[in-house]
Design an enzyme around this catalytic site. Structure first.
Site, PDB file in Angstrom:
ATOM      1  N   GLY A  49       0.772  -1.239   0.000  1.00 32.42           N
ATOM      2  CA  GLY A  49       0.000   0.000   0.000  1.00 32.42           C
ATOM      3  C   GLY A  49       0.800   1.284   0.000  1.00 32.42           C
ATOM      4  O   GLY A  49       0.275   2.347  -0.301  1.00 32.42           O
ATOM      5  N   ASP A  91      -4.803   1.144  10.050  1.00 36.29           N
ATOM      6  CA  ASP A  91      -6.179   0.811  10.429  1.00 36.29           C
ATOM      7  C   ASP A  91      -6.188   0.367  11.897  1.00 36.29           C
ATOM      8  O   ASP A  91      -6.289   1.199  12.794  1.00 36.29           O
ATOM      9  CB  ASP A  91      -6.683  -0.278   9.462  1.00 36.29           C
ATOM     10  CG  ASP A  91      -8.129  -0.656   9.677  1.00 36.29           C
ATOM     11  OD1 ASP A  91      -8.834   0.036  10.430  1.00 36.29           O
ATOM     12  OD2 ASP A  91      -8.581  -1.658   9.081  1.00 36.29           O
ATOM     13  N   LYS A 119      -6.757   5.753  10.433  1.00 32.48           N
ATOM     14  CA  LYS A 119      -8.108   5.548  10.973  1.00 32.48           C
ATOM     15  C   LYS A 119      -7.981   5.487  12.493  1.00 32.48           C
ATOM     16  O   LYS A 119      -7.960   4.397  13.085  1.00 32.48           O
ATOM     17  CB  LYS A 119      -8.686   4.222  10.464  1.00 32.48           C
ATOM     18  CG  LYS A 119      -8.886   4.128   8.961  1.00 32.48           C
ATOM     19  CD  LYS A 119      -9.548   2.781   8.627  1.00 32.48           C
ATOM     20  CE  LYS A 119      -9.697   2.561   7.151  1.00 32.48           C
ATOM     21  NZ  LYS A 119     -10.277   1.230   6.840  1.00 32.48           N
ATOM     22  N   PHE A 140     -13.992   1.858   4.283  1.00 32.18           N
ATOM     23  CA  PHE A 140     -12.957   1.139   3.536  1.00 32.18           C
ATOM     24  C   PHE A 140     -12.608   1.927   2.289  1.00 32.18           C
ATOM     25  O   PHE A 140     -13.462   2.214   1.459  1.00 32.18           O
ATOM     26  CB  PHE A 140     -13.427  -0.275   3.168  1.00 32.18           C
ATOM     27  CG  PHE A 140     -12.282  -1.138   2.737  1.00 32.18           C
ATOM     28  CD1 PHE A 140     -11.560  -1.869   3.674  1.00 32.18           C
ATOM     29  CD2 PHE A 140     -11.898  -1.196   1.395  1.00 32.18           C
ATOM     30  CE1 PHE A 140     -10.479  -2.649   3.271  1.00 32.18           C
ATOM     31  CE2 PHE A 140     -10.822  -1.971   0.997  1.00 32.18           C
ATOM     32  CZ  PHE A 140     -10.111  -2.696   1.942  1.00 32.18           C
ATOM     33  N   VAL A 141     -11.339   2.273   2.156  1.00 36.19           N
ATOM     34  CA  VAL A 141     -10.929   3.144   1.055  1.00 36.19           C
ATOM     35  C   VAL A 141     -10.042   2.405   0.050  1.00 36.19           C
ATOM     36  O   VAL A 141      -9.392   1.420   0.386  1.00 36.19           O
ATOM     37  CB  VAL A 141     -10.194   4.399   1.582  1.00 36.19           C
ATOM     38  CG1 VAL A 141     -11.157   5.290   2.353  1.00 36.19           C
ATOM     39  CG2 VAL A 141      -8.994   4.039   2.436  1.00 36.19           C
TER      40      VAL A 141
HETATM   41  P1  IMP Z   1      -3.779  -2.622  10.127  1.00 38.92           P
HETATM   42  O1  IMP Z   1      -5.172  -3.018  10.552  1.00 38.92           O
HETATM   43  O2  IMP Z   1      -3.438  -1.239  10.596  1.00 38.92           O
HETATM   44  O3  IMP Z   1      -2.769  -3.650  10.537  1.00 38.92           O
HETATM   45  O4  IMP Z   1      -3.789  -2.556   8.548  1.00 38.92           O
HETATM   46  C1  IMP Z   1      -3.542  -3.699   7.810  1.00 38.92           C
HETATM   47  C2  IMP Z   1      -3.598  -3.462   6.355  1.00 38.92           C
HETATM   48  O5  IMP Z   1      -4.955  -3.559   5.965  1.00 38.92           O
HETATM   49  C3  IMP Z   1      -3.149  -2.124   5.805  1.00 38.92           C
HETATM   50  O6  IMP Z   1      -1.770  -2.011   5.646  1.00 38.92           O
HETATM   51  C4  IMP Z   1      -3.843  -2.150   4.474  1.00 38.92           C
HETATM   52  O7  IMP Z   1      -3.124  -2.935   3.566  1.00 38.92           O
HETATM   53  C5  IMP Z   1      -5.146  -2.837   4.814  1.00 38.92           C
HETATM   54  N1  IMP Z   1      -6.223  -1.871   5.018  1.00 38.92           N
HETATM   55  C6  IMP Z   1      -6.766  -1.461   6.172  1.00 38.92           C
HETATM   56  N2  IMP Z   1      -7.782  -0.596   5.937  1.00 38.92           N
HETATM   57  C7  IMP Z   1      -7.834  -0.468   4.597  1.00 38.92           C
HETATM   58  C8  IMP Z   1      -8.670   0.312   3.720  1.00 38.92           C
HETATM   59  O8  IMP Z   1      -9.561   1.065   4.117  1.00 38.92           O
HETATM   60  N3  IMP Z   1      -8.408   0.164   2.393  1.00 38.92           N
HETATM   61  C9  IMP Z   1      -7.453  -0.631   1.888  1.00 38.92           C
HETATM   62  N4  IMP Z   1      -6.655  -1.377   2.666  1.00 38.92           N
HETATM   63  C10 IMP Z   1      -6.856  -1.279   4.006  1.00 38.92           C
END
Ligand code: IMP
Ligand code: MG
Length: 164
Positions: A49, A91, A119, A140-141
């Protein structure tokens, strides 16, 4: 199995347009440039990402960026270095905190996080995100490097899925 047709059929709405993203990324680059003045930086990008954001951000960082690393295994020594983790979105903060803790073991001179999108209401792991482009809600983006089922990363703007 999800068919290609089903995959591309998800409707989305524009959340952040190209101009707004570009202006914010430029400012973040200027802020980082000022904060690390006179120092060298190691940028560690969190795949996948981070790619679009990192490519734009690093061109606004007017400092010697000694190493630019993408991916999980960091093959360069980080001891005594100023390290900046670059993520596309935080996230639950689980991913970035795992990486943060893993890099901290190497005793960098400093270790900070920059993300395009955060977030804050979704955080489950305690982590300090020093630089962020935009705070968003629990939506969700997609786009600007971010995917849904590996699609939409190439969109030049950020949208949010309507029916997620
Ligand atoms: P975490 O929950 O902060 O560990 O995020 C894990 C991964 O989920 C991120 O690095 C993104 O790859 C993916 N992710 C979380 N939220 C989104 C979203 O809204 N759009 C796209 N990918 C997301
Ligand atoms: Mg993903």
């Amino acid at each position: 199995m999800v068919t290609q047709k089903e995959k591309v059929a998800r409707p989305f709405e524009l959340l952040l347009d190209q101009k707004r993203i570009a202006q914010r990324v430029k400012k973040l680059g200027a802020e980082i440039t000022a904060d690390y003045a006179g120092q060298r930086l190691v940028l560690v990008g969190v795949l996948k990402g981070c790619v679009v954001f990192m490519a734009d951000l690093m061109r606004h960082i007017e400092l010697p960026c000694e190493h630019i690393i993408l991916g999980g295994s960091v093959a360069v020594a980080l001891k005594g270095r100023h390290v900046l983790i670059v993520d596309g979105i935080v996230d639950s903060a689980r991913t970035v905190s795992v990486i943060y803790n893993r890099l901290q073991v190497e005793e960098p001179a400093s270790l900070e996080i920059v993300t395009l999108l955060d977030k804050p209401a979704s955080h489950r792991n305690k982590v300090q995100v020093k630089y962020k482009g935009f705070s968003i809600g629990n939506e969700f983006v997609i786009g600007y490097g971010l995917d849904n089922t590996q699609l939409y990363r190439n969109l030049p703007f950020v949208g949010h899925l309507i029916d997620h």
